[in-house]
Design a protein around this motif. Structure first.
Motif, PDB file in Angstrom:
ATOM      1  N   ALA A  30       0.826  -1.202   0.000  1.00 52.14           N
ATOM      2  CA  ALA A  30       0.000   0.000   0.000  1.00 52.14           C
ATOM      3  C   ALA A  30       0.863   1.257   0.000  1.00 52.14           C
ATOM      4  CB  ALA A  30      -0.933  -0.008   1.203  1.00 52.14           C
ATOM      5  N   ILE A  31       1.969   1.209   0.712  1.00 53.14           N
ATOM      6  CA  ILE A  31       2.904   2.337   0.707  1.00 53.14           C
ATOM      7  C   ILE A  31       3.444   2.556  -0.694  1.00 53.14           C
ATOM      8  CG2 ILE A  31       5.163   3.135   1.519  1.00 53.14           C
ATOM      9  CD1 ILE A  31       4.532   1.687   4.181  1.00 53.14           C
ATOM     10  N   VAL A  32       3.832   1.457  -1.344  1.00 55.43           N
ATOM     11  CA  VAL A  32       4.322   1.540  -2.718  1.00 55.43           C
ATOM     12  C   VAL A  32       3.254   2.145  -3.632  1.00 55.43           C
ATOM     13  CG1 VAL A  32       4.889   0.120  -4.735  1.00 55.43           C
ATOM     14  CG2 VAL A  32       6.012  -0.318  -2.549  1.00 55.43           C
ATOM     15  N   ALA A  33       2.008   1.671  -3.472  1.00 55.34           N
ATOM     16  CA  ALA A  33       0.923   2.141  -4.333  1.00 55.34           C
ATOM     17  C   ALA A  33       0.706   3.638  -4.193  1.00 55.34           C
ATOM     18  CB  ALA A  33      -0.367   1.386  -3.984  1.00 55.34           C
ATOM     19  N   THR A  34       0.702   4.113  -2.964  1.00 57.32           N
ATOM     20  CA  THR A  34       0.432   5.524  -2.751  1.00 57.32           C
ATOM     21  C   THR A  34       1.600   6.403  -3.175  1.00 57.32           C
ATOM     22  OG1 THR A  34       1.032   5.145  -0.425  1.00 57.32           O
ATOM     23  CG2 THR A  34      -1.304   5.195  -0.955  1.00 57.32           C
ATOM     24  N   LEU A  35       2.823   5.958  -2.914  1.00 55.47           N
ATOM     25  CA  LEU A  35       3.977   6.726  -3.364  1.00 55.47           C
ATOM     26  C   LEU A  35       3.991   6.831  -4.895  1.00 55.47           C
ATOM     27  CD1 LEU A  35       6.838   5.404  -1.039  1.00 55.47           C
ATOM     28  CD2 LEU A  35       5.522   7.523  -0.831  1.00 55.47           C
ATOM     29  N   ASN A  36       3.616   5.759  -5.550  1.00 52.26           N
ATOM     30  CA  ASN A  36       3.550   5.751  -7.003  1.00 52.26           C
ATOM     31  C   ASN A  36       2.572   6.809  -7.500  1.00 52.26           C
ATOM     32  OD1 ASN A  36       3.871   4.899  -9.672  1.00 52.26           O
ATOM     33  ND2 ASN A  36       2.218   3.428  -9.501  1.00 52.26           N
ATOM     34  N   GLY A  37       1.398   6.872  -6.862  1.00 51.39           N
ATOM     35  CA  GLY A  37       0.401   7.859  -7.259  1.00 51.39           C
ATOM     36  C   GLY A  37       0.917   9.283  -7.132  1.00 51.39           C
ATOM     37  N   ILE A  38       1.703   9.535  -6.098  1.00 52.87           N
ATOM     38  CA  ILE A  38       2.268  10.871  -5.908  1.00 52.87           C
ATOM     39  C   ILE A  38       3.221  11.225  -7.045  1.00 52.87           C
ATOM     40  CG2 ILE A  38       3.721  12.298  -4.410  1.00 52.87           C
ATOM     41  CD1 ILE A  38       2.659  10.551  -2.070  1.00 52.87           C
ATOM     42  N   ILE A  39       4.080  10.284  -7.424  1.00 53.25           N
ATOM     43  CA  ILE A  39       5.042  10.547  -8.498  1.00 53.25           C
ATOM     44  C   ILE A  39       4.337  10.960  -9.780  1.00 53.25           C
ATOM     45  CG2 ILE A  39       6.778   9.509 -10.016  1.00 53.25           C
ATOM     46  CD1 ILE A  39       7.507   7.651  -7.682  1.00 53.25           C
ATOM     47  N   VAL A  40       3.346  10.162 -10.197  1.00 50.40           N
ATOM     48  CA  VAL A  40       2.714  10.435 -11.487  1.00 50.40           C
ATOM     49  C   VAL A  40       1.860  11.703 -11.444  1.00 50.40           C
ATOM     50  CG1 VAL A  40       2.816   8.077 -12.352  1.00 50.40           C
ATOM     51  CG2 VAL A  40       0.908   8.736 -10.916  1.00 50.40           C
ATOM     52  N   GLN A  41       1.280  12.035 -10.281  1.00 55.28           N
ATOM     53  CA  GLN A  41       0.526  13.289 -10.183  1.00 55.28           C
ATOM     54  C   GLN A  41       1.460  14.493 -10.262  1.00 55.28           C
ATOM     55  OE1 GLN A  41      -2.551  13.918 -10.349  1.00 55.28           O
ATOM     56  NE2 GLN A  41      -3.683  12.097  -9.778  1.00 55.28           N
ATOM     57  N   ILE A  42       2.615  14.401  -9.650  1.00 56.65           N
ATOM     58  CA  ILE A  42       3.594  15.486  -9.746  1.00 56.65           C
ATOM     59  C   ILE A  42       4.065  15.648 -11.186  1.00 56.65           C
ATOM     60  CG2 ILE A  42       5.930  16.195  -9.086  1.00 56.65           C
ATOM     61  CD1 ILE A  42       5.420  14.971  -6.330  1.00 56.65           C
ATOM     62  N   ILE A  43       4.307  14.531 -11.868  1.00 56.73           N
ATOM     63  CA  ILE A  43       4.693  14.595 -13.280  1.00 56.73           C
ATOM     64  C   ILE A  43       3.614  15.304 -14.086  1.00 56.73           C
ATOM     65  CG2 ILE A  43       5.079  13.222 -15.375  1.00 56.73           C
ATOM     66  CD1 ILE A  43       6.436  11.127 -13.600  1.00 56.73           C
ATOM     67  N   MET A  44       2.354  14.899 -13.888  1.00 60.76           N
ATOM     68  CA  MET A  44       1.256  15.502 -14.633  1.00 60.76           C
ATOM     69  C   MET A  44       1.178  17.004 -14.386  1.00 60.76           C
ATOM     70  SD  MET A  44      -2.011  16.885 -14.357  1.00 60.76           S
ATOM     71  CE  MET A  44      -2.663  16.286 -12.785  1.00 60.76           C
ATOM     72  N   THR A  45       1.233  17.402 -13.118  1.00 56.39           N
ATOM     73  CA  THR A  45       1.108  18.823 -12.785  1.00 56.39           C
ATOM     74  C   THR A  45       2.228  19.638 -13.406  1.00 56.39           C
ATOM     75  OG1 THR A  45       0.077  18.219 -10.678  1.00 56.39           O
ATOM     76  CG2 THR A  45       0.920  20.463 -10.880  1.00 56.39           C
ATOM     77  N   SER A  46       3.436  19.125 -13.344  1.00 56.98           N
ATOM     78  CA  SER A  46       4.572  19.859 -13.913  1.00 56.98           C
ATOM     79  C   SER A  46       4.439  20.006 -15.424  1.00 56.98           C
ATOM     80  CB  SER A  46       5.893  19.149 -13.569  1.00 56.98           C
ATOM     81  OG  SER A  46       5.980  17.887 -14.202  1.00 56.98           O
ATOM     82  N   ARG A  47       3.880  18.979 -16.098  1.00 59.92           N
ATOM     83  CA  ARG A  47       3.708  19.074 -17.560  1.00 59.92           C
ATOM     84  C   ARG A  47       2.612  20.068 -17.921  1.00 59.92           C
ATOM     85  NH1 ARG A  47       7.600  16.303 -15.900  1.00 59.92           N
ATOM     86  NH2 ARG A  47       8.633  14.868 -17.311  1.00 59.92           N
ATOM     87  N   VAL A  48       1.597  20.193 -17.069  1.00 58.51           N
ATOM     88  CA  VAL A  48       0.555  21.192 -17.319  1.00 58.51           C
ATOM     89  C   VAL A  48       1.143  22.594 -17.206  1.00 58.51           C
ATOM     90  CG1 VAL A  48      -1.593  22.179 -16.447  1.00 58.51           C
ATOM     91  CG2 VAL A  48      -1.347  19.703 -16.624  1.00 58.51           C
ATOM     92  N   LEU A  49       1.923  22.851 -16.160  1.00 57.80           N
ATOM     93  CA  LEU A  49       2.564  24.153 -15.996  1.00 57.80           C
ATOM     94  C   LEU A  49       3.505  24.434 -17.160  1.00 57.80           C
ATOM     95  CD1 LEU A  49       3.349  24.037 -12.156  1.00 57.80           C
ATOM     96  CD2 LEU A  49       1.448  25.190 -13.299  1.00 57.80           C
TER      97      LEU A  49
END
Length: 406
Positions: A285-304
């Motif tokens: 579960a820790i792995v799953a949630t950390l993974n979600g954080i990485i890809v959301q940060i990637i998405m946000t940075s690409r939008v900016l």
């Protein structure tokens, strides 16, 4: 001076269909099921699986609409491009782009709180210290490089899916009669239960947020007209199957009210079904949630990055590091903003606001496709095409859930 040497480095097309699907699954599967299954069960009771079905059906029309829109306009900050192409209003384009970025930030904060809840099961540290460490480390991974980041996130995605499959396998072994108990799942369509089901569907909707983020990496995807559409549908289909199955097992194995009270619901579920220590599933579960954080940060940075390229934000947000080929400033802002929200707000409130903002974005994106289609703008060759009624229905369904879930 050589002219080529004066050109700023840009994003690089390196991602194939399997990698884009891994990105999509990574950004979709995570806090939504590993953390918010308890919140969903608490609101919908034995109707929790139905809440996930409703959320996936609401997602279907926007998903198909995004598949066509991304084929027409395969750019970072995709939703801003969709709205700009349809309405040609700079203020609306910027508002949509910033709304998408805010979804990424709020989602990251939500997932970070979920991750901290699981990490606290195995590490005795102050909550604020855990949350801070999460966002610093995941921000560094997201800045590493798009191929490297997604390969790393893809590995984590496979682990988190394995965790869900392990829970289902455990249910098959320890709850041999579970298939004969499916009639206990309540449809709960009477008037008294509808408000709770609608509120649960809004929470469950958060679990499906992610497929639309696939368009944010269109400029780094090979053959985006074909690849992005397939990746969206594969991501949504696999996520729905896993969510409904896990939600069904969860409410059959643990009373929904009890499930809602635990900070690590799937760890409790695993322990209840197998009698084994929840440490392994907690780590997953820790792995799953950390993974979600990485890809959301990637998405946000690409939008900016995309908004800066459209001159909607200062050009500094579009600067790409020559070695990592990632927008470092945009990545740092995404991670830092998420950290602030995670330290300031509770998880359920963040999830609800993420869902509301996303539904509003979906309404605008589907409306944009309606306008583009009515105008008769031809799509590029190979673009996935949907009938006009699909984005129209998408507007209606998203509007209904937005109002009913409020």
């Amino acid at each position: 001076m050589n002219k080529a040497s004066t050109i700023e480095p840009g994003l690089k097309r390196t991602l194939s269909l399997p990698m884009v699907v891994l990105y999509g699954l990574g950004v979709t599967i995570g806090a939504g099921i590993y953390v918010l299954i308890g919140e969903t069960a608490g609101r919908a009771g034995m109707s929790a699986p139905l809440a996930f079905v409703i959320a996936s059906l609401v997602m279907a029309c926007p998903a198909a609409s995004f598949a066509e829109l991304t084929g027409r306009l395969p750019f970072a900050a995709a939703e801003a491009h969709f709205v700009d192409e349809a309405f040609h209003m700079n203020w609306l384009t910027l508002a949509v782009g910033l709304a998408v970025a805010s979804v990424g930030v709020v989602s990251s904060a939500t997932i970070g709180l979920g991750s901290a809840g699981y990490i606290a099961q195995v590490v005795d540290l102050p909550h604020a210290a855990i949350v801070t460490a999460i966002f610093v480390l995941m921000g560094l991974v997201a800045a590493w490089g798009i191929r490297e980041s997604i390969l790393f996130a893809g590995l984590l995605t496979l682990i988190e899916i394995g965790g869900l499959l392990a829970i289902l396998a455990g249910a098959a072994v320890s709850e041999a009669d579970i298939l004969y108990r499916l009639d206990e799942i309540s449809v709960a369509l009477d008037r008294a239960h509808l408000p709770g089901l609608a509120a649960a569907s809004l929470i469950a909707f958060f679990a499906f947020i992610g497929f639309e983020n696939i368009d944010s990496i269109a400029e780094e995807t090979k053959n985006p007209q074909r690849t992005i559409g397939y990746a969206i549908f594969i991501t949504l289909g696999l996520s729905t199957l896993l969510y409904v199955a896990v939600a069904t097992v969860a409410v059959l194995a643990i009373d929904p009210a009890e499930l809602a009270l635990t900070e690590a619901p799937l760890a409790a579920l695993f322990s209840r079904m197998t009698g084994m220590s929840p440490v392994a599933i907690t780590l997953i579960a820790i792995v799953a949630t950390l993974n979600g954080i990485i890809v959301q940060i990637i998405m946000t940075s690409r939008v900016l990055y995309g908004l800066a390229n459209k001159k909607q934000l200062p050009a500094i947000f579009a600067l790409v590091h020559s070695v990592t080929r990632t927008p470092l400033l945009a990545t740092g802002i995404a991670a830092g903003s998420a950290l602030v929200l995670a330290l300031a707000f509770p998880i359920s409130g963040l999830a609800e606001w993420t869902s509301r903002i996303t539904l509003a974005i979906f309404i605008l994106a589907c409306s944009a496709l309606v306008r583009i289609k009515l105008r008769g703008t031809p799509p590029p060759p190979g673009t996935f095409i949907v009938p006009l009624w699909v984005p129209v229905l998408g507007v209606l369904l998203c509007g209904v859930l937005l109002v009913a879930g409020g």
